[in-house]
Scaffold this active site. Structure first.
Site, PDB file in Angstrom:
ATOM      1  N   ASP A  53       0.877  -1.158   0.000  1.00  0.00           N
ATOM      2  CA  ASP A  53       0.000   0.000   0.000  1.00  0.00           C
ATOM      3  C   ASP A  53       0.928   1.226   0.000  1.00  0.00           C
ATOM      4  O   ASP A  53       2.123   1.104   0.321  1.00  0.00           O
ATOM      5  CB  ASP A  53      -0.865  -0.051   1.264  1.00  0.00           C
ATOM      6  CG  ASP A  53      -1.730   1.181   1.412  1.00  0.00           C
ATOM      7  OD1 ASP A  53      -2.335   1.613   0.422  1.00  0.00           O
ATOM      8  OD2 ASP A  53      -1.786   1.728   2.541  1.00  0.00           O
ATOM      9  N   ASP A 104      -0.169   5.014   0.937  1.00  0.00           N
ATOM     10  CA  ASP A 104      -0.458   5.969   2.018  1.00  0.00           C
ATOM     11  C   ASP A 104      -0.385   5.266   3.372  1.00  0.00           C
ATOM     12  O   ASP A 104      -1.167   4.350   3.646  1.00  0.00           O
ATOM     13  CB  ASP A 104      -1.867   6.555   1.828  1.00  0.00           C
ATOM     14  CG  ASP A 104      -1.967   7.420   0.569  1.00  0.00           C
ATOM     15  OD1 ASP A 104      -1.072   8.243   0.362  1.00  0.00           O
ATOM     16  OD2 ASP A 104      -2.949   7.276  -0.182  1.00  0.00           O
TER      17      ASP A 104
HETATM   18  C1  BG6 Z   1      -5.906   5.865   0.224  1.00  0.00           C
HETATM   19  C2  BG6 Z   1      -5.932   6.751   1.448  1.00  0.00           C
HETATM   20  O1  BG6 Z   1      -4.638   5.333   0.043  1.00  0.00           O
HETATM   21  O2  BG6 Z   1      -6.242   6.637  -0.943  1.00  0.00           O
HETATM   22  C3  BG6 Z   1      -7.286   7.423   1.575  1.00  0.00           C
HETATM   23  O3  BG6 Z   1      -5.665   5.954   2.587  1.00  0.00           O
HETATM   24  C4  BG6 Z   1      -7.613   8.179   0.296  1.00  0.00           C
HETATM   25  O4  BG6 Z   1      -7.279   8.288   2.691  1.00  0.00           O
HETATM   26  C5  BG6 Z   1      -7.532   7.227  -0.892  1.00  0.00           C
HETATM   27  O5  BG6 Z   1      -8.930   8.734   0.371  1.00  0.00           O
HETATM   28  C6  BG6 Z   1      -7.810   7.917  -2.234  1.00  0.00           C
HETATM   29  O6  BG6 Z   1      -6.805   8.831  -2.484  1.00  0.00           O
HETATM   30  P1  BG6 Z   1      -6.840   9.967  -3.593  1.00  0.00           P
HETATM   31  O7  BG6 Z   1      -5.437  10.484  -3.593  1.00  0.00           O
HETATM   32  O8  BG6 Z   1      -7.209   9.299  -4.905  1.00  0.00           O
HETATM   33  O9  BG6 Z   1      -7.858  10.990  -3.199  1.00  0.00           O
HETATM   34 MG    MG Z   2      -2.867   3.112   3.569  1.00  0.00          MG
END
Ligand code: BG6
Ligand code: MG
Length: 237
Positions: free
Chosen positions: A14, A16
């Site tokens: 993953d 984030d």
């Molecule tokens: C995930 C995060 O990896 O990505 C979430 O943990 C986030 O918090 C999701 O909402 C979508 O991300 P993005 O950058 O497409 O808005």
């Molecule tokens: Mg994550």
């Protein structure tokens, strides 16, 4: 030289909360939008958004504020886009110094051992974040978040990574910080390593407090022990 150890066929990460800590930026961007809309949104609420899609995150904020029916689908999308504009401002401040401790060492050792690595992130900003971190070259495959039909806890994105790396799901190790991600890894039949997973309806197979605890040899040992246990269980059936 051939190693005698049982090695995973692939490692899937993953982004984030595993490779870099973007949760704080997601929080600040959602907070800014919430303030503009007169909504309450706390850091504790933010925990619920980990691993949840952009629009899914906004739905949670609306639900917290009893405002689920306030906007049309198009309005919700426009507001989520506005949050993303705020979030992108933070993304542009990210540098390779923001790679979490332990991550580079693990990726380098995986590369040396010939284990292919992939990124399984549902963030549409993942390619830009990887670029900012100057870490894209460490991965053999980066899943396309826009092509994912079913978000985590569905195993789709992890299975997609395994397939792209020509690895059997049961021979992969995957790393996650969110409960939905751990559930997805389990549903994919992979070995899960949890990084500071706060909520645990399904505990990770290997639970670490943070990325500084990532250790290539310990992960390979954990994987080998798990495979042996599975083989014993299978032969006992
Ligand atoms: C995930 C995060 O990896 O990505 C979430 O943990 C986030 O918090 C999701 O909402 C979508 O991300 P993005 O950058 O497409 O808005
Ligand atoms: Mg994550």
């Amino acid at each position: 030289m051939q190693s005698s150890k049982t090695m995973p066929e692939a490692m899937i990460f993953d982004l984030d909360g595993v490779i870099t800590d973007t949760a704080k930026y997601h929080f600040l961007a959602w907070k800014r939008l919430s303030d503009e809309l007169g909504f309450s949104f706390t850091e504790q609420d933010n925990e619920r958004l980990k691993g949840v899609s952009r629009i899914g995150s906004f739905e949670i904020i609306l639900e917290i504020n009893g405002a689920s029916d306030r906007y049309s689908k198009a309005e919700k999308e426009a507001l989520a886009d506005r949050k993303n504009t705020y979030y992108r401002e933070f993304v542009e401040t990210i540098t390779k110094q923001d790679i979490l401790p332990g991550v580079m060492a693990l990726l380098n050792k995986a590369k040396k051992a010939g284990i292919p690595c992939a990124v399984a992130s549902i963030s549409k900003n993942a390619p830009r974040i990887l670029e900012r971190l100057e870490i894209g070259d460490c991965f053999d495959y980066i899943a396309d978040a826009a092509a994912v039909k079913k978000p985590k806890p569905d195993p789709e994105i992890f299975l997609n990574c395994a397939q792209a790396l020509h690895a059997l799901p049961q021979n992969c190790v995957a790393f996650e910080d969110a409960q939905a991600g751990i559930e997805a890894i389990h549903a994919a039949n992979m070995a899960s390593v949890g990084i500071g997973v706060a909520v645990t309806t399904i505990p990770p197979d290997l639970a670490l407090r943070n990325t500084a605890e990532l250790d290539f040899d310990a992960i390979v040992d954990f994987y080998a022990a798990r495979q042996n246990k599975r083989r014993e269980e299978d032969s006992g059936r």
